[in-house]
Design a protein around this motif. Structure first.
Motif, PDB file in Angstrom:
ATOM      1  N   LEU A 267      97.321  90.246  13.182  1.00 44.00           N
ATOM      2  CA  LEU A 267      98.149  89.015  13.645  1.00 44.00           C
ATOM      3  C   LEU A 267      99.570  89.620  13.591  1.00 44.00           C
ATOM      4  CD1 LEU A 267      96.233  86.028  11.715  1.00 44.00           C
ATOM      5  CD2 LEU A 267      96.737  86.207  14.286  1.00 44.00           C
ATOM      6  N   GLN A 269     101.783  90.429  11.221  1.00 47.76           N
ATOM      7  CA  GLN A 269     102.737  89.809  10.356  1.00 47.76           C
ATOM      8  C   GLN A 269     103.866  90.717   9.786  1.00 47.76           C
ATOM      9  OE1 GLN A 269     100.267  88.715   6.959  1.00 47.76           O
ATOM     10  NE2 GLN A 269      99.246  87.160   7.872  1.00 47.76           N
ATOM     11  N   ARG A 274     108.811  83.659  14.691  1.00 53.71           N
ATOM     12  CA  ARG A 274     107.847  82.557  14.062  1.00 53.71           C
ATOM     13  C   ARG A 274     107.123  81.772  15.281  1.00 53.71           C
ATOM     14  NH1 ARG A 274     110.541  78.159  10.278  1.00 53.71           N
ATOM     15  NH2 ARG A 274     110.521  79.851   8.868  1.00 53.71           N
ATOM     16  N   SER A 275     107.911  81.436  16.248  1.00 53.73           N
ATOM     17  CA  SER A 275     107.017  81.110  17.395  1.00 53.73           C
ATOM     18  C   SER A 275     105.953  82.069  17.982  1.00 53.73           C
ATOM     19  CB  SER A 275     107.992  80.575  18.435  1.00 53.73           C
ATOM     20  OG  SER A 275     108.794  81.855  19.056  1.00 53.73           O
ATOM     21  N   GLN A 276     106.316  83.226  18.054  1.00 48.87           N
ATOM     22  CA  GLN A 276     105.387  84.221  18.487  1.00 48.87           C
ATOM     23  C   GLN A 276     104.229  84.437  17.465  1.00 48.87           C
ATOM     24  OE1 GLN A 276     107.632  87.552  18.832  1.00 48.87           O
ATOM     25  NE2 GLN A 276     108.501  87.259  21.131  1.00 48.87           N
ATOM     26  N   ALA A 277     104.395  84.417  16.379  1.00 49.12           N
ATOM     27  CA  ALA A 277     103.270  84.545  15.344  1.00 49.12           C
ATOM     28  C   ALA A 277     102.453  83.263  15.387  1.00 49.12           C
ATOM     29  CB  ALA A 277     104.017  84.569  14.014  1.00 49.12           C
ATOM     30  N   ASP A 278     102.885  82.177  15.718  1.00 47.62           N
ATOM     31  CA  ASP A 278     102.281  80.880  15.755  1.00 47.62           C
ATOM     32  C   ASP A 278     101.594  80.973  17.180  1.00 47.62           C
ATOM     33  OD1 ASP A 278     101.616  77.998  14.789  1.00 47.62           O
ATOM     34  OD2 ASP A 278     102.415  77.728  16.809  1.00 47.62           O
ATOM     35  N   ASN A 279     102.085  81.297  18.228  1.00 44.99           N
ATOM     36  CA  ASN A 279     101.280  81.476  19.372  1.00 44.99           C
ATOM     37  C   ASN A 279     100.161  82.501  19.215  1.00 44.99           C
ATOM     38  OD1 ASN A 279     101.146  83.657  22.149  1.00 44.99           O
ATOM     39  ND2 ASN A 279     101.318  81.296  22.684  1.00 44.99           N
ATOM     40  N   ARG A 281      98.562  83.426  16.464  1.00 42.73           N
ATOM     41  CA  ARG A 281      97.404  82.481  15.669  1.00 42.73           C
ATOM     42  C   ARG A 281      96.818  81.422  16.427  1.00 42.73           C
ATOM     43  NH1 ARG A 281      97.342  77.887  13.625  1.00 42.73           N
ATOM     44  NH2 ARG A 281      99.746  77.666  14.027  1.00 42.73           N
ATOM     45  N   ARG A 282      97.200  80.757  17.178  1.00 39.31           N
ATOM     46  CA  ARG A 282      96.524  79.836  17.960  1.00 39.31           C
ATOM     47  C   ARG A 282      95.799  80.451  19.045  1.00 39.31           C
ATOM     48  NH1 ARG A 282      99.476  76.956  21.058  1.00 39.31           N
ATOM     49  NH2 ARG A 282     101.490  77.942  20.549  1.00 39.31           N
ATOM     50  N   GLU A 285      92.474  81.500  17.076  1.00 37.40           N
ATOM     51  CA  GLU A 285      91.749  80.056  16.789  1.00 37.40           C
ATOM     52  C   GLU A 285      91.187  79.605  18.068  1.00 37.40           C
ATOM     53  OE1 GLU A 285      94.649  77.402  15.232  1.00 37.40           O
ATOM     54  OE2 GLU A 285      94.588  78.217  13.185  1.00 37.40           O
TER      55      GLU A 285
END
Length: 441
Positions: A267, A269, A274-279, A281-282, A285
């Protein structure tokens, strides 16, 4: 007790306190009630009619020669199967056993001749009968013959009685669906049965060796509804030819990606915003959700190379393969090369067989769409492949670094259909590897 009777001859239980053996009663209702003075069937007779209905269903069932087809007599490990096919057959056995204990929705057992699907279907019927529940097991061509036979003047059962008996059976098991003669009349009768049972959510088991795409569209649309239907593809070959034709497909390159799992996915880290990390992670999922229960399509799109698309696609394939389910993982340019090679007279595989193998794969993962040579022939083959799997709603994963606006519109429209496809755009740059510590001055 609301069924009116035309006859007043005794057919009830002699010891029944309500009717005294007559089989009917006169309801005690006010003079103005619609049923005042009308004889209705007594509860004791209604119970006997239900028993007669169940007995008639069991007589219609063709379990005589299949009485020994039980879950105890089934070999869930098969004979001489590869580990992957052993796991696939065992999972089919377990899902059929679970269904037999609590039949809900539809169960479709799909596979070649002699793979065990009829044994499992008969085992479900025998299990339900042993538990005291009715089940109608019948070969599809024979079902149509039974319906035709009711037209004969000598038939003891009317067409309406027989049709309702089948249509409303508490559990209907149709064996060898697709082997019937598809006359207009046969298709219409089968559609009426399927449509009624679909609308009323009546438990139904179907065995077939037909590809879903070849089934009449009205019936197929009901057979592929994931909210009602479980489709189990059995990979085992004919048990009478145990040990023969056990090789894996030479198309898949999943063996080259054995290290790509969800557990090994990075991932990144500390490397991404932040937005790239969230993208990212999604995206993980979405891939995990698809792998848990593959259905319809998942597209992983990004204009950047090396940012995790192939890893996620391979992780889906590896997880599904570990569960014993069939997966075909292939890079798109390689797929087209395999098809071209099949035209060679020296090829050991005919072109039509090779193309069907790809088109009908239970789970197809196409890696790197857009990197193929964009000849007219290549575009046409990919359109045929996409259109078939889109129409049949076969689980498909696609990775591409090509902007959707540059993809053949015939493919893009199917990939962008939100009702059948999850289109996920990865908004992360290429992976740069571990951050190196700055050299001290």
């Amino acid at each position: 007790m609301d069924e009116a009777v035309d006859e007043t001859t005794g057919h009830g239980r002699p010891d029944c306190p309500q009717c005294g053996g007559l089989g009917y009663v006169i309801p005690d209702v006010p003079l103005t009630h619609p049923k005042f003075g009308r004889a209705v069937v007594c509860d004791c007779q209604a119970a006997e009619r239900e028993i007669a209905r169940i007995n008639s269903l069991q007589e219609l069932s063709q379990l005589g020669a299949l009485r020994d087809c039980t879950f105890d007599s089934f070999l869930p490990e098969g004979i001489g199967l590869t580990p992957g096919r052993q796991l696939n057959l065992k999972r089919a056995y377990e899902r059929a056993l679970t269904y037999a204990q609590n039949p809900e929705g539809w169960l479709i057992l799909k596979g070649g001749y002699g793979c065990g699907k009829t044994h499992l279907a008969a085992a479900i019927a025998n299990c339900r009968l042993t538990l005291g529940h009715p089940a109608l097991f019948i070969n599809t061509p024979d079902l149509l013959d039974h319906l035709r036979a009711t037209y004969a003047p000598s038939s003891a059962t009317s067409y309406d009685q027989r049709f309702e008996q089948v249509r409303n059976a508490p559990l209907l098991i149709l064996d060898d669906f697709g082997s019937q003669s598809n006359t207009d009349w046969a298709q219409e009768k089968l559609y009426q049965i399927f449509n009624h049972r679909y609308n009323t959510r009546l438990p139904t088991v179907i065995t077939t060796n037909e590809e879903l795409e070849s089934i009449e569209i009205r019936i197929r649309s009901r057979m592929v509804d994931p909210s009602l239907v479980q489709i189990i593809t059995i990979l085992a070959p004919d048990f009478r030819r145990a040990g023969v034709d056990q090789e894996q497909s030479d198309l898949s390159t999943l063996n080259l990606h054995g290290d790509k799992t969800f557990e090994s996915f990075d991932l990144r880290q500390g490397e991404l915003t932040r937005s790239q990390a969230d993208n990212l992670r999604r995206a993980l999922e979405a891939a995990q959700t698809f792998a848990h229960q593959p259905h319809d399509w998942l597209v992983l799109n990004s204009t950047a190379y090396g940012n995790g698309k192939t890893h996620l696609a391979a992780a889906i394939a590896n997880q599904v393969a570990r569960q014993g389910e069939p997966v075909l993982f292939i890079v798109v340019p390689d797929l087209l090369d395999h098809l071209r090679a099949a035209f060679n007279p020296a090829s050991g595989v005919r072109y039509d067989k090779r193309f069907d193998e790809i088109k009908t794969a239970p789970l197809l993962i196409l890696d790197d769409l857009g990197t193929e040579s964009a000849t007219a022939w290549a575009r046409e083959k990919l359109y045929q492949l996409f259109n078939y799997r889109y129409s049949a709603r076969l689980p498909t994963v696609i990775t591409t670094a090509t902007p959707i606006g540059e993809i053949d519109p015939r493919l893009a429209t199917r990939m962008l259909d939100g009702s059948r496809c999850t289109f996920f755009v990865l908004e992360v740059p290429s992976y740069r590897g571990p951050m190196k510590a700055k050299r001290r001055k």
